[in-house]
Enzyme design. Structure first.
Site, PDB file in Angstrom:
ATOM      1  CG  ASP A 302      -2.204   0.844   0.919  1.00 15.61           C
ATOM      2  OD1 ASP A 302      -2.178   1.643  -0.049  1.00 15.61           O
ATOM      3  OD2 ASP A 302      -3.200   0.750   1.669  1.00 15.61           O
TER       4      ASP A 302
HETATM    5  C1  BGC Z   1      -5.198   3.144   0.354  1.00 17.24           C
HETATM    6  C2  BGC Z   1      -5.485   2.067  -0.677  1.00 17.24           C
HETATM    7  C3  BGC Z   1      -5.407   2.649  -2.071  1.00 17.24           C
HETATM    8  C4  BGC Z   1      -4.076   3.341  -2.269  1.00 17.24           C
HETATM    9  C5  BGC Z   1      -3.914   3.948  -3.647  1.00 17.24           C
HETATM   10  C6  BGC Z   1      -3.960   3.934   0.021  1.00 17.24           C
HETATM   11  O1  BGC Z   1      -3.821   5.037   0.862  1.00 17.24           O
HETATM   12  O2  BGC Z   1      -5.070   2.533   1.614  1.00 17.24           O
HETATM   13  O3  BGC Z   1      -6.733   1.485  -0.432  1.00 17.24           O
HETATM   14  O4  BGC Z   1      -5.601   1.635  -3.014  1.00 17.24           O
HETATM   15  O5  BGC Z   1      -3.943   4.370  -1.316  1.00 17.24           O
HETATM   16  O6  BGC Z   1      -4.750   5.036  -3.824  1.00 17.24           O
END
Ligand code: BGC
Length: 760
Positions: A302
């Site tokens: 993530d």
């Molecule tokens: C979130 C994810 C997301 C990613 C990309 C992160 O902050 O936890 O769910 O897919 O950002 O936007």
């Protein structure tokens, strides 16, 4: 589509068995090995790197330009394998086409011409493509208890994402919403693992289809593997303490099933469990995911989560050390995403022998496999003809069907609903005239909070009511408002704030109407900015509600909210309560349809609505929590229970039977029950099948949902439904973290009827 045309029935197990199979994709092993042999270490590390679009553009808003120098650095020099996200807000299809064309043209210039895989959060539709069809959020989809609808919504999401040239979505969210304090609660399918697993399979099959290379489909990314949704404080990205048997009992099944359904990628829990951050948890990322579940796609981190091993979790002193830990634990691709640190560190680590070349090859093989499977080598861009089939009226209808089927009628005293179309109504409350509330986060911008970006031709609740019964019958006074500071793109921004606008005016207006429609709830929020300090509904809203109730006029409460906010001060005095969740852009129409009887509601609550801030107990709590024994604490008194949901007709359950009193070995148990529409309107009913293990080695939950079916019945019609339970439906994760079905007595409960049987 929503209910099986011939049979009027969607059966969870039938759907699950048909969809959990992974499709047969061509075997690209030879091509992957040929390519891998020709790749340098730098090129391999590049494939494992994912950067944000901000790294290749100038300017932040819609007018940004791809910067050729930055693009070359990323794609040609570093050989970056993936780019993600939006610059600021949703782009038009044409802008996406330009972006994707430029990126893939750069990739073509590289020595081996490996295409880039672009990834985006298509959470409820292609929400980062302007004009796309948005669907109700997952919490709403769960309330439909209709996986066919979820699958169809995901198919359209895939089509509209791929039409923009993007082949990869960071969805579905398969975390369980077992704690409503958690700000991503509405991104989940609610608190039950069985419902989440059936809906999760529907989402994955809808996104990936039978051939993910087809221009209609995208690769999914299951997230956030696993246990992310259950931090002890309820706040996003804070420590969780979850024993392995509980992890396996509740948080693993949705991921396990989605892996079985063929999901091509998975994203990792940004938090930590038992002191171990998700991104270094070898046991979860490799032992369970690869060896046990047999996942063969790739693992993406993530956002910035390797850096956070140093800055947040402090389990590594340097980023280089953190990089080694994460890659060795099983991270194949790092969402870095704002610099080149990952590639630089990883390269050095391999050269020093601290990360074996074999681990790099393994990660790159997995990434290349998905790129081949997506057909990116043949067609790295998009099919321009798809533009004409983008956001069709048919797709919009699916969104409307889903919104209608999700709405959950929680109270209807004296059958006040449906309202007569000639009634004079006051519409009031901060969510009555807001597409923001209806959509919540991941809508055009990350926080969903930019009013100006919402389509002008979609009705808020207020507008839909005016359209249905005529403006002359409707008075609108907002009463209070929910707002936030305009710039919402950084984590430091405050959450929504509330204030009174004109409560006295609302009270005055109430005197002159037959009924008040009071729309309360939340604005929009997403991830950490959605943390709250109190689950109680905002004070201005409670004040408005009490002032309106004091007029003595009948009040219909409509809740537009991503998580259950405490309403015990006002709920009992409401005549009716309609839960709208986050039904998206067709939600206003759907709410008006239900309030005025054009649609008969059939949603059921996919979580337990707490009555008090400390009353956070799920439906599958332990038995003693409801019993008035010496040590029973009677703690379980929810405002509304999991599975509640009324209809404008009535359903009568009878003849619950089990085909055997005793089952042994792997014998199946067949259960049947007759459901009749005993009222005067056609209606759909979600039939929920609960099983209880009466005595077990680990104290058993009072009940667990094991099957459900959604059935459509005409007035007077009845239908006998059968469900088959297998041994696994009678098992739990034992103290040794393995599933066990223990001999003894069980009960099955459907619609208030109960039967017993014995497992030998
Ligand atoms: C979130 C994810 C997301 C990613 C990309 C992160 O902050 O936890 O769910 O897919 O950002 O936007």
């Amino acid at each position: 589509m929503t209910i099986h045309a011939q049979t009027g029935l969607v059966d969870s197990d039938d759907f699950y068995q048909r969809n959990v199979r992974r499709p047969r994709l061509p075997d690209y092993t030879q091509k992957i090995e040929d390519l891998l042999k020709r790749m340098t270490l730098e090129e391999k590390v590049g494939q494992m790197t994912q950067l944000a679009i901000g790294m290749i553009i100038n300017g932040g808003d819609q007018s940004f330009k791809i910067d050729p120098t930055k693009l070359d650095k990323a794609i040609v020099k570093y050989g970056v394998g993936s780019i993600l996200n939006v610059s600021d807000q949703a782009l038009t299809m044409d802008r996406w086409h330009e972006v994707i064309n430029d990126i893939q043209a750069a990739a073509k210039k590289t020595r081996l011409g490996i295409p880039v895989i672009y990834g985006i959060d298509s959470i409820h539709g292609a929400n980062y493509v302007q004009g796309a069809t948005l669907f109700p959020q997952e919490i709403s989809m769960a309330a439909t208890f209709n996986p066919e609808l979820m699958k169809r919504a995901a198919e359209i999401t895939a089509f509209e994402t791929r039409a923009a040239g993007i082949p990869w979505s960071f969805s579905p969210v398969l975390d369980l919403g077992r704690d409503p304090r958690w700000p991503r609660f509405w991104e989940t399918f609610g608190e039950d693992p069985y419902l989440a697993k059936v809906m999760g399979v529907a989402f994955v099959r809808g996104l990936e289809g039978n051939d993910v290379a087809s221009q209609q489909q995208v690769a999914s990314s299951l997230k956030h593997y696993m246990g992310y949704s259950f931090p002890l404080t309820g706040r996003d990205r804070t420590p969780a303490w979850i024993p392995e048997n509980y992890l396996r009992e509740y948080f693993l099944p949705s991921f396990d099933s989605a892996v079985k359904a063929g999901a091509r990628t998975i994203m990792i829990n940004s938090g930590e469990i038992n002191g171990v951050p998700g991104h270094v948890n070898h046991h979860i990322l490799t032992t369970i995911l690869r060896k046990e579940l047999g996942f063969d796609g790739f693992v993406v981190s993530d956002w910035e989560d390797i850096k956070k091993l140093v800055t947040t979790w402090r389990i590594a002193a340097t980023e280089k050390q953190a990089t080694r830990m994460a890659v060795m634990a099983g991270i194949d691709m790092s969402m870095v995403p704002l610099d080149y640190s990952f590639a630089d560190h990883l390269l050095a680590l391999v050269k020093e022998g601290a990360v074996p070349q074999s681990r790099i090859d393994e990660a790159v093989r997995r990434i290349l496999r998905v790129k081949f499977e997506l057909g990116l080598f043949e067609k790295p861009t998009f099919d321009p003809a798809m533009k004409t089939k983008f956001a069709t009226p048919e797709s919009r209808q699916v969104s409307l069907d889903a919104a209608r089927e999700s709405l959950t009628l929680l109270k209807n005293a004296d059958n006040i609903l449906p309202l007569a179309k000639n009634a004079k109504v006051l519409v009031t409350g901060p969510t009555a005239d807001s597409l923001i509330s209806m959509n919540n986060g991941w809508s055009y911008v990350w926080q969903g909070s930019e009013e100006s970006l919402y389509p002008k031709d979609r009705h808020t609740i207020r507008q839909a009511i005016e359209a249905k019964i005529g403006t002359a019958n409707v008075t609108y006074v907002p009463g209070t408002r929910i707002f936030r500071k305009p710039n919402t793109t950084s984590n430091n921004n405050p959450t929504d704030q509330e204030e009174e606008v004109d409560i006295p005016a609302a009270v005055r207006a109430a005197q002159n109407v037959d009924v008040v429609i009071l729309a309360l709830g939340e604005g929009s929020y997403c991830e950490t900015p959605g943390n709250i300090t109190d689950l109680t509904l905002g004070a201005p809203q409670l004040k408005l509600a009490e002032a309106i109730l004091a007029t003595g006029k009948p009040v219909v409460l409509v809740l537009v909210e991503g998580r259950p906010r405490i309403i015990n001060r006002i709920a009992d005095d409401m005549k009716a309560v309609l839960m709208a969740y986050n039904p998206s852009n067709e939600g206003g129409t759907a709410v008006a349809d239900v309030l005025f009887g054009d649609i008969n509601p059939s949603g059921k609550l996919p979580y337990t609505y707490p009555r008090t801030p400390n009353g956070l107990i799920t439906y599958d709590h332990k038995s003693f929590e409801t019993e008035n024994t010496a040590f029973g604490n009677m703690a379980f008194k929810p405002q509304f229970a999991f599975g509640e949901g009324l209809s404008y007709t009535t359903f009568a359950y009878s003849d619950l039977r089990v085909d055997k009193q005793t089952i042994s070995g792997n014998e199946e148990l067949t259960i049947s029950v007759t459901v009749a529409n005993s009222g005067r309107r056609a209606g759909k009913e979600a039939v929920l099948v609960y099983v209880s293990d009466l005595v077990a080695t680990l104290s058993p939950p009072n009940k667990r949902l094991r099957r459900f079916a959604k059935v459509n019945l005409e007035p007077g019609q009845n239908r006998t439904l059968t469900f088959k339970l297998r041994r696994e439906d009678l098992s739990f994760i034992g103290p040794d973290n393995k599933p066990i079905a223990e001999p003894g007595e069980f009960t099955v409960t459907i619609g208030g009827l109960t039967q017993r049987f014995i497992l030998k």
